[in-house]
Design a protein around this motif. Structure first.
Motif, short mmCIF file in Angstrom:
data_model
loop_
_atom_site.label_atom_id
_atom_site.label_comp_id
_atom_site.label_asym_id
_atom_site.label_seq_id
_atom_site.Cartn_x
_atom_site.Cartn_y
_atom_site.Cartn_z
N ILE A 161 2.84 -0.68 4.37
CA ILE A 161 4.08 -1.37 3.98
C ILE A 161 4.16 -2.72 4.67
O ILE A 161 4.52 -3.74 4.07
CB ILE A 161 5.30 -0.51 4.33
CG1 ILE A 161 5.33 0.75 3.46
CG2 ILE A 161 6.60 -1.31 4.14
CD1 ILE A 161 6.33 1.79 3.94
N SER A 162 3.81 -2.75 5.95
CA SER A 162 3.88 -4.01 6.69
C SER A 162 2.88 -5.03 6.14
O SER A 162 3.18 -6.22 6.06
CB SER A 162 3.64 -3.77 8.18
OG SER A 162 2.37 -3.21 8.41
N TYR A 163 1.72 -4.56 5.71
CA TYR A 163 0.73 -5.47 5.12
C TYR A 163 1.26 -6.02 3.79
O TYR A 163 1.17 -7.22 3.51
CB TYR A 163 -0.60 -4.73 4.88
CG TYR A 163 -1.70 -5.62 4.37
CD1 TYR A 163 -2.58 -6.23 5.27
CD2 TYR A 163 -1.88 -5.87 3.02
CE1 TYR A 163 -3.60 -7.06 4.82
CE2 TYR A 163 -2.88 -6.69 2.55
CZ TYR A 163 -3.75 -7.29 3.45
OH TYR A 163 -4.76 -8.12 3.01
N GLY A 164 1.82 -5.12 2.96
CA GLY A 164 2.32 -5.55 1.66
C GLY A 164 3.46 -6.54 1.77
O GLY A 164 3.50 -7.56 1.07
N THR A 165 4.40 -6.27 2.67
CA THR A 165 5.52 -7.19 2.85
C THR A 165 5.05 -8.50 3.45
O THR A 165 5.54 -9.58 3.09
CB THR A 165 6.60 -6.56 3.74
OG1 THR A 165 7.00 -5.31 3.18
CG2 THR A 165 7.82 -7.46 3.86
N GLY A 166 4.09 -8.42 4.36
CA GLY A 166 3.51 -9.64 4.90
C GLY A 166 2.90 -10.49 3.80
O GLY A 166 3.01 -11.72 3.81
N THR A 167 2.25 -9.85 2.82
CA THR A 167 1.65 -10.58 1.71
C THR A 167 2.71 -11.33 0.92
O THR A 167 2.55 -12.51 0.59
CB THR A 167 0.89 -9.61 0.78
OG1 THR A 167 -0.13 -8.95 1.52
CG2 THR A 167 0.29 -10.34 -0.40
N ARG A 199 5.71 -17.05 9.94
CA ARG A 199 4.77 -15.94 10.13
C ARG A 199 5.20 -15.08 11.30
O ARG A 199 5.19 -13.84 11.24
CB ARG A 199 3.37 -16.51 10.38
CG ARG A 199 2.26 -15.45 10.49
CD ARG A 199 0.92 -16.14 10.77
NE ARG A 199 -0.19 -15.23 10.69
CZ ARG A 199 -0.59 -14.41 11.66
NH1 ARG A 199 0.10 -14.40 12.82
NH2 ARG A 199 -1.63 -13.62 11.51
N LYS A 200 5.62 -15.73 12.37
CA LYS A 200 6.08 -15.00 13.55
C LYS A 200 7.31 -14.15 13.23
O LYS A 200 7.42 -13.00 13.66
CB LYS A 200 6.40 -16.00 14.66
CG LYS A 200 6.82 -15.37 15.99
CD LYS A 200 7.09 -16.45 17.03
CE LYS A 200 7.55 -15.82 18.35
NZ LYS A 200 7.85 -16.87 19.36
N ASN A 201 8.21 -14.72 12.43
CA ASN A 201 9.40 -13.97 12.04
C ASN A 201 9.04 -12.74 11.22
O ASN A 201 9.67 -11.69 11.34
CB ASN A 201 10.35 -14.86 11.23
CG ASN A 201 11.01 -15.92 12.10
OD1 ASN A 201 11.15 -15.74 13.30
ND2 ASN A 201 11.38 -17.03 11.49
N ALA A 202 8.03 -12.89 10.35
CA ALA A 202 7.60 -11.76 9.53
C ALA A 202 7.13 -10.61 10.42
O ALA A 202 7.43 -9.44 10.16
CB ALA A 202 6.49 -12.19 8.58
N ALA A 223 9.03 -6.93 10.70
CA ALA A 223 8.29 -5.71 10.42
C ALA A 223 8.45 -4.71 11.56
O ALA A 223 8.67 -3.52 11.35
CB ALA A 223 6.81 -6.02 10.18
N ASN A 224 8.36 -5.21 12.78
CA ASN A 224 8.54 -4.33 13.94
C ASN A 224 9.98 -3.84 14.06
O ASN A 224 10.23 -2.73 14.51
CB ASN A 224 8.10 -5.05 15.21
CG ASN A 224 6.61 -4.93 15.46
OD1 ASN A 224 6.13 -3.86 15.83
ND2 ASN A 224 5.88 -6.01 15.22
N THR A 240 -0.44 -6.33 13.59
CA THR A 240 -1.72 -6.81 13.05
C THR A 240 -1.71 -6.81 11.53
O THR A 240 -2.12 -7.78 10.88
CB THR A 240 -2.87 -5.93 13.56
OG1 THR A 240 -2.92 -5.98 14.99
CG2 THR A 240 -4.20 -6.39 12.98
N ASN A 241 -1.24 -5.71 10.95
CA ASN A 241 -1.24 -5.60 9.49
C ASN A 241 -0.31 -6.62 8.84
O ASN A 241 -0.63 -7.18 7.79
CB ASN A 241 -0.83 -4.19 9.08
CG ASN A 241 -1.99 -3.21 9.12
OD1 ASN A 241 -2.65 -2.98 8.12
ND2 ASN A 241 -2.23 -2.63 10.28
N THR A 242 0.84 -6.86 9.46
CA THR A 242 1.77 -7.85 8.90
C THR A 242 1.14 -9.24 8.93
O THR A 242 1.21 -9.99 7.95
CB THR A 242 3.09 -7.86 9.68
OG1 THR A 242 3.67 -6.56 9.67
CG2 THR A 242 4.07 -8.85 9.08
N GLY A 243 0.52 -9.57 10.05
CA GLY A 243 -0.12 -10.88 10.17
C GLY A 243 -1.24 -11.05 9.17
O GLY A 243 -1.37 -12.10 8.53
N GLU A 244 -2.07 -10.01 9.02
CA GLU A 244 -3.17 -10.09 8.05
C GLU A 244 -2.62 -10.20 6.63
O GLU A 244 -3.16 -10.94 5.79
CB GLU A 244 -4.07 -8.86 8.18
CG GLU A 244 -4.87 -8.84 9.47
CD GLU A 244 -5.70 -7.57 9.62
OE1 GLU A 244 -5.53 -6.66 8.77
OE2 GLU A 244 -6.50 -7.49 10.57
#
Length: 748
Positions: free
Chosen positions: A593-599, A691-694, A698-699, A722-726
């Motif tokens: 979920i964190s990766y998808g929202t980061g995207t 990016r930092k806010n994302a 997520a956390n 890590t996943n959010t950043g990626e």
């Protein structure tokens, strides 16, 4: 005449009025007995008697008139009882509401209610020693809402009191020697009769070059305002005036009110709002024949009978101003809406507009709302009506309404109104122009108010909720019909970004927030986690380009960002609370979920960065201002749901409220930190901070969801980070690739 005050309404005892109601009820029964006795005995005996001579005819007529007077006395008493009973019931209810507002609501909010002595109140926060007297926007809004509510209750009570007194006078007739005057089955009947009487008087006066006196106009405004939602009142009012009479009356008041301003404008606006609500209540009862005649009048020019007037609007132009208010029946909107579209497609000049004679009157027009244009484009009002009726809007936008003459291309209403046209390139699409007083041709694109209304209709159509809905629990399913419209919008805006007019950007941002399951599903990198979002027919490239377009507009960016973060945090909570409903472990799901929202945020953030650097139109500060504005509204307006795109699963109220408040606060807080001047360097800083806010948000979502059993909290947070950043970096790369693709392959 002295105004009814808060002290009057709060302190008065309605015991005496209640006693009077009981006494008149008893009187009605007694007079009914006497009237029946007079008819069955005295009159019957007189009719059977074999009287002769000079007195025979006189005596028989006297007996007949006496019997009729008994019946008239009963009718008058019953009318008085009906009026008093209704007045007592309504006034007692209003008094109870006032006491609750003052003694409970105001107290809970720490607000004091002060009687101004003129029929209004003032609400304020009393100073408390040691208090800074600083209030949040929410507190100020609540204070103003309470003040408005109490003032409205006092005004309503005064309207009931005046209406009851007037009806009692007409029932009595001021003739001590004769019964049998106006009779009413209810106070509503008396109020409707008075409203029709004043409206018809206004129509007569305009023919003579005169206007309704302000005192009577104010009386009419109050009567319509407080009775518009009553179907009986509304139906009788419109039946009395007739289709053309109602539209003529509305147009006369609107044009005069907008020209003169001040008190007349205020009263005319109240009447317009009320007549719109009343029409929505009346049309289901008035029947198909009434609607058919309204449609005939809608296509015709309305002669306004105003001295010196040079404007003869179409009936539909006047109707469009009324459609902005109230929730209209689906069948009524289907007939009227499709006919309006067909009519203007047959005749592109269907809607007459003002000429140079009105250049010095910038606010002159039919629509009296404080925004929304002059009302000469009736499609704006029509689309606002669809924005309040989701099912009707879905059906309307999917409908095909060809014009009648040869050569008019066939297309859906969505394609016609949004600009895709019959060929996807704009062929035959509607040409929107500014809806303002002359010289309208000199106005810019920002005066195309209909695009805002189109956004509202789209919101309702794809979400299944009125665009201005309040807090909602379970969101309606994304049916194939709704999803089809959303997919069409995504595809069209991706291919031609300028289809997203600035006035509809906030609506498209909210639509994106609602369709985050489909958006995440279309962008996911693996089918292993398809169960998190469900299936989606959205094309990945088109979805990316759609998000890129949203990210370039502050309103759309703010709405989409808030929607994405809220959806993500809600879904995180659900996978932890109900792990058996999802494949994979809760920890794996949280990371995905964190990766998808980061995207998603990466695409939006990349677009925002590009707009600040290359567009040079809006600063980062403007984006952040919009985020804060949207955040202020978000908690009280939008709930959240998670789950498959076609099977929306509501989150428990206490959970989602916490998620929403926390995440929205985080987004707004981060925005404040991002503010930077409009330079390439600082735009880069803004992008880094986004990016930092994302990562932080997520956390925050994981903190709210809680650490699943078997997971180490520190490790989980590091993995989510890590996943959010990626995901964010992947989103920015998708955004760049999408831009390159469209540069290499521009839409035809």
């Amino acid at each position: 005449m002295a105004k009814l005050t808060l002290s009057d309404l709060y302190g008065i005892s309605f015991t005496s009025l209640g006693t009077a109601v009981a006494d008149w009820k008893d009187m009605v029964g007694r007079l009914d007995t006497l009237a029946n006795s007079a008819r069955d005995h005295m009159l019957a005996t007189s009719n059977k008697a074999r009287w002769s001579g000079e007195n025979a005819g006189v005596t028989r007529d006297f007996v007949k008139k006496t019997a009729e007077e008994f019946r008239d006395a009963h009718a008058e008493a019953k009318s008085i009882w009906n009026i008093l009973e209704d007045a007592h019931t309504e006034l007692a209810k209003i008094q109870s509401d006032v006491k609750n507002a003052v003694d409970v609501n105001a107290k809970d909010l720490g607000i004091r209610v002060q009687d101004n002595g003129d029929g209004t109140v003032r609400c304020f926060f009393p100073h408390v020693r040691g208090d800074t007297d600083e209030r949040t926007q929410q507190q100020l809004d609540e204070m103003r809402a309470l003040e408005s509510r109490v003032n409205g209750l006092i005004a309503h009570a005064e309207e009931i009191d005046d209406s009851a007194a007037r009806a009692l006078r007409k029932s009595h007739g001021n003739d001590v020697n004769d019964f049998g005057h106006s009779t009413y089955d209810s106070l509503d009947d008396a109020q409707q009769e008075r409203a029709s009487e004043l409206a018809k008087k206004s129509l007569r006066l305009y023919k003579e070059g005169k206007e309704l006196p302000e005192e009577e106009l104010a009386e009419l405004a109050q009567t319509i305002k407080y009775n518009a939602s009553d179907p009986d009142f509304a139906t009788a009012f419109y039946r009395d005036l007739g289709q053309e009479g109602a539209l003529r009356f509305q147009a006369q008041l609107s044009l005069d009110g907008s020209a003169e301003g001040g008190r007349q404008l205020e009263l005319a606006r109240t009447i317009q709002d009320g007549m719109g609500v009343a029409l929505s209540k009346a049309t289901p009862r008035l029947g198909d024949e009434w609607t058919a005649e309204l449609m005939r009048v809608g296509r015709s020019n309305i002669s306004l009978d105003m001295v010196g007037n040079q404007v003869e609007p179409r009936g539909y132009q006047v109707l469009g101003t009324l459609l902005r208010h109230g929730k209209y029946d689906t069948e009524f909107l289907k007939r009227v809406g499709n006919d309006m579209i067909a009519f203007e497609r047959e005749d592109p000049g269907a809607w007459p507009r003002l000429d140079g004679r009105y250049t010095g009157m910038p606010n002159f027009g039919l629509n009296l709302d404080k925004d929304g244009g002059g009302g000469f484009d009736p499609i704006t009002g029509l689309l606002e009506a669809y924005g309040h009726n989701p099912d009707a809007s879905t059906e309307f936008l999917r409908a095909t309404v060809p014009g009648k003459q040869d050569g008019v291309p066939t297309m859906t209403n969505l394609e016609y109104l949004m600009g895709m046209g019959a060929d996807g390139k704009g062929e035959g699409a509607r040409q929107w122009i500014p809806d303002v007083a002359a010289p309208w041709a000199q106005e810019g694109d920002d005066k195309v108010f209909g695009k805002d209304a189109l956004g509202h209709a789209l919101e309702a159509a794809v979400t299944g909720l009125p665009y201005d809905h309040g807090p909602s629990g379970e969101h309606p399913k994304h049916t194939p019909e709704r999803s089809e419209i959303m997919e069409s919008v995504v595809t069209a805006v991706a291919a031609k970004p300028d289809l997203m007019h600035d006035r509809m950007a906030d609506s498209l941002g909210r639509m994106a927030g609602e369709y985050m399951p489909e958006i995440n599903s279309s962008l996911r990198q693996s089918n292993n986690f398809a169960g998190l979002y469900g299936s989606s027919n959205f094309d990945a490239l088109a979805t990316t380009e759609f998000l890129d377009t949203l990210g370039r507009n502050p309103d759309a960016y703010a709405e989409a960002t808030l929607g994405a973060e809220n959806y993500s945090a809600s879904l995180m909570s659900d996978v932890v609370k109900h792990p058996d409903q999802y494949s994979g472990t809760p920890g794996e799901n949280l990371k995905h979920i964190s990766y998808g929202t980061g995207t998603v945020e990466g695409i939006l953030g990349g677009a925002r960065h590009d707009e600040i650097v290359t567009g040079g139109q809006l600063s980062d500060e403007e984006y952040n201002k919009k985020i804060q504005e949207r955040a202020d509204m978000f908690n009280s307006v939008f709930g959240s749901t998670v789950g498959f795109a076609t099977e929306r699963v509501p989150i428990a109220g206490e959970v989602i409220n916490g998620v929403t408040e926390h995440i929205v606060g985080k987004v707004a807080e981060g925005a404040e930190r991002n503010t930077a001047a409009e330079t390439a360097h600082e735009a880069g800083v803004s992008s880094f901070d986004a990016r930092k806010n994302a990562l932080e948000q997520a956390n925050a979502g994981v903190i709210i969801a809680g650490t699943p059993k078997g997971e180490d909290s520190l490790t989980l947070h590091r993995d989510v980070d890590t996943n959010t950043g990626e995901g964010y970096d992947h989103g920015k790369e998708l955004q760049r690739e999408a831009k390159d693709h469209y540069k290499r392959n521009p839409p035809e």
